[in-house]
Design a protein around this motif. Structure first.
Motif, mmCIF file in Angstrom:
data_model
loop_
_atom_site.group_PDB
_atom_site.id
_atom_site.type_symbol
_atom_site.label_atom_id
_atom_site.label_comp_id
_atom_site.label_asym_id
_atom_site.label_seq_id
_atom_site.Cartn_x
_atom_site.Cartn_y
_atom_site.Cartn_z
ATOM 1 N N PHE A 12 0.850 -1.192 0.000
ATOM 2 C CA PHE A 12 0.000 0.000 0.000
ATOM 3 C C PHE A 12 0.884 1.240 0.000
ATOM 4 O O PHE A 12 2.107 1.167 0.202
ATOM 5 C CB PHE A 12 -0.942 0.006 1.220
ATOM 6 C CG PHE A 12 -0.287 -0.384 2.506
ATOM 7 C CD1 PHE A 12 0.357 0.557 3.300
ATOM 8 C CD2 PHE A 12 -0.292 -1.712 2.942
ATOM 9 C CE1 PHE A 12 0.972 0.198 4.497
ATOM 10 C CE2 PHE A 12 0.310 -2.087 4.125
ATOM 11 C CZ PHE A 12 0.946 -1.122 4.909
ATOM 12 N N TRP A 15 0.765 7.640 3.461
ATOM 13 C CA TRP A 15 -0.400 8.495 3.635
ATOM 14 C C TRP A 15 0.012 9.900 4.089
ATOM 15 O O TRP A 15 1.155 10.149 4.475
ATOM 16 C CB TRP A 15 -1.347 7.883 4.663
ATOM 17 C CG TRP A 15 -0.642 7.435 5.925
ATOM 18 C CD1 TRP A 15 -0.415 8.156 7.061
ATOM 19 C CD2 TRP A 15 -0.048 6.155 6.143
ATOM 20 N NE1 TRP A 15 0.272 7.413 7.974
ATOM 21 C CE2 TRP A 15 0.515 6.176 7.442
ATOM 22 C CE3 TRP A 15 0.076 4.984 5.382
ATOM 23 C CZ2 TRP A 15 1.192 5.079 7.988
ATOM 24 C CZ3 TRP A 15 0.748 3.904 5.922
ATOM 25 C CH2 TRP A 15 1.286 3.958 7.211
ATOM 26 N N SER A 74 -9.358 -5.483 2.018
ATOM 27 C CA SER A 74 -9.205 -4.040 2.158
ATOM 28 C C SER A 74 -8.209 -3.785 3.283
ATOM 29 O O SER A 74 -7.812 -4.713 3.994
ATOM 30 C CB SER A 74 -10.545 -3.353 2.465
ATOM 31 O OG SER A 74 -11.064 -3.812 3.709
ATOM 32 N N TYR A 75 -7.801 -2.528 3.439
ATOM 33 C CA TYR A 75 -6.965 -2.206 4.588
ATOM 34 C C TYR A 75 -7.463 -0.909 5.224
ATOM 35 O O TYR A 75 -8.149 -0.102 4.592
ATOM 36 C CB TYR A 75 -5.480 -2.124 4.215
ATOM 37 C CG TYR A 75 -5.092 -0.985 3.299
ATOM 38 C CD1 TYR A 75 -4.652 0.240 3.814
ATOM 39 C CD2 TYR A 75 -5.130 -1.130 1.914
ATOM 40 C CE1 TYR A 75 -4.280 1.274 2.983
ATOM 41 C CE2 TYR A 75 -4.763 -0.105 1.071
ATOM 42 C CZ TYR A 75 -4.336 1.100 1.612
ATOM 43 O OH TYR A 75 -3.974 2.134 0.783
ATOM 44 N N ARG A 76 -7.109 -0.749 6.491
ATOM 45 C CA ARG A 76 -7.616 0.374 7.276
ATOM 46 C C ARG A 76 -6.457 1.042 7.998
ATOM 47 O O ARG A 76 -5.589 0.371 8.571
ATOM 48 C CB ARG A 76 -8.640 -0.146 8.279
ATOM 49 C CG ARG A 76 -9.217 0.896 9.238
ATOM 50 C CD ARG A 76 -10.348 0.288 10.050
ATOM 51 N NE ARG A 76 -9.912 -0.879 10.802
ATOM 52 C CZ ARG A 76 -10.724 -1.770 11.350
ATOM 53 N NH1 ARG A 76 -12.033 -1.651 11.201
ATOM 54 N NH2 ARG A 76 -10.252 -2.795 12.044
ATOM 55 N N ARG A 86 -9.245 5.607 8.282
ATOM 56 C CA ARG A 86 -9.343 5.704 6.826
ATOM 57 C C ARG A 86 -9.330 4.283 6.264
ATOM 58 O O ARG A 86 -8.438 3.499 6.586
ATOM 59 C CB ARG A 86 -8.185 6.514 6.256
ATOM 60 C CG ARG A 86 -7.961 7.850 6.951
ATOM 61 C CD ARG A 86 -6.692 8.520 6.445
ATOM 62 N NE ARG A 86 -6.207 9.530 7.367
ATOM 63 C CZ ARG A 86 -5.038 10.163 7.227
ATOM 64 N NH1 ARG A 86 -4.258 9.865 6.197
ATOM 65 N NH2 ARG A 86 -4.657 11.055 8.110
ATOM 66 N N THR A 87 -10.308 3.994 5.420
ATOM 67 C CA THR A 87 -10.449 2.644 4.881
ATOM 68 C C THR A 87 -10.320 2.663 3.369
ATOM 69 O O THR A 87 -10.900 3.526 2.707
ATOM 70 C CB THR A 87 -11.806 2.038 5.281
ATOM 71 O OG1 THR A 87 -11.929 2.053 6.706
ATOM 72 C CG2 THR A 87 -11.911 0.594 4.795
ATOM 73 N N SER A 88 -9.585 1.720 2.838
ATOM 74 C CA SER A 88 -9.405 1.621 1.392
ATOM 75 C C SER A 88 -10.670 1.054 0.745
ATOM 76 O O SER A 88 -11.581 0.576 1.429
ATOM 77 C CB SER A 88 -8.220 0.705 1.073
ATOM 78 O OG SER A 88 -8.583 -0.659 1.273
#
Length: 207
Positions: A12, A15, A74-76, A86-88
């Motif tokens: 990922f 951020w 998904s990732y968070r 924040r979630t993908s």
């Protein structure tokens, strides 16, 4: 095929507004099959000033979770300052471990005009300059299956005549291969053996 024999690595991006304190961490959690209460993997990224982008921006799905079927992933991100997580977006992961199961018998089906006791002649090829051989229906053909056909003077030979990859237009239709006239002529006269194999798009050989 090799992907489900080892942990599935998920990478990922870095951020905005990460922690700048060595005692405070941003936490990234990997969510598998929607189980937000039990992330399948997570990492803590403690801050620095100025911020330095870590080299290990990745998490893993263990082999034990890589069962056959469609899974969600998904990732968070849990920010260091306890602000809103924040979630993908969620993506699907399709794991296929089932090999094609060929028909029994699974021999190619040729037109009667060229099947014994008849013979494939130059006269037959004058029309369309090919021979179409039908493939007996097998269990669960899928887009991406690769049909490899062989043509040679020996039943144990390995001369590959060609391949055909199933697409979204033909995978659910009666299957066939077209053997070109040029190929037939290039292999000369005499008795010939033909057979085929099917490998799915992830490399599973047929059963």
């Amino acid at each position: 095929k090799d992907a489900w024999l080892q942990p599935l690595r998920i990478e990922f991006s870095w951020w905005e507004a990460p922690s700048e304190a060595a005692t405070l961490a941003d936490v990234v959690q990997l969510i598998w099959d929607g189980d937000e209460a039990n992330p399948i993997d997570q990492k803590h990224y403690f801050g620095s000033s100025p911020p330095v982008i870590p080299k290990d921006l990745c998490l893993e799905v263990p082999v034990s979770a890589l069962d056959e079927g469609v899974h969600t992933l998904s990732y968070r991100l849990l920010p260091w300052n306890s602000s809103e997580p924040r979630t993908s977006i969620t993506v699907d992961v399709n794991i296929d471990k089932t090999a094609p199961v060929l028909a029994t018998p699974g021999t190619l089906e040729f037109p009667e005009a060229v099947s014994p006791p008849n013979k494939l002649t130059a006269y037959y090829l004058e029309d369309e300059d090919k021979v179409r051989a039908n493939i007996p229906a097998y269990t669960a053909p899928k887009v991406g299956d690769v049909i490899t056909w062989y043509w040679g003077p020996s039943s144990s030979g390995t001369i590959i005549g060609g391949t055909k990859t199933l697409n979204d237009q033909d995978y659910n239709q009666p299957l066939f291969i077209d053997i070109p006239g040029d190929w037939i002529r290039s292999q000369g006269d005499g008795d010939r053996y033909t057979w085929y194999t099917v490998t799915d798009r992830v490399g599973n050989p047929p059963n």
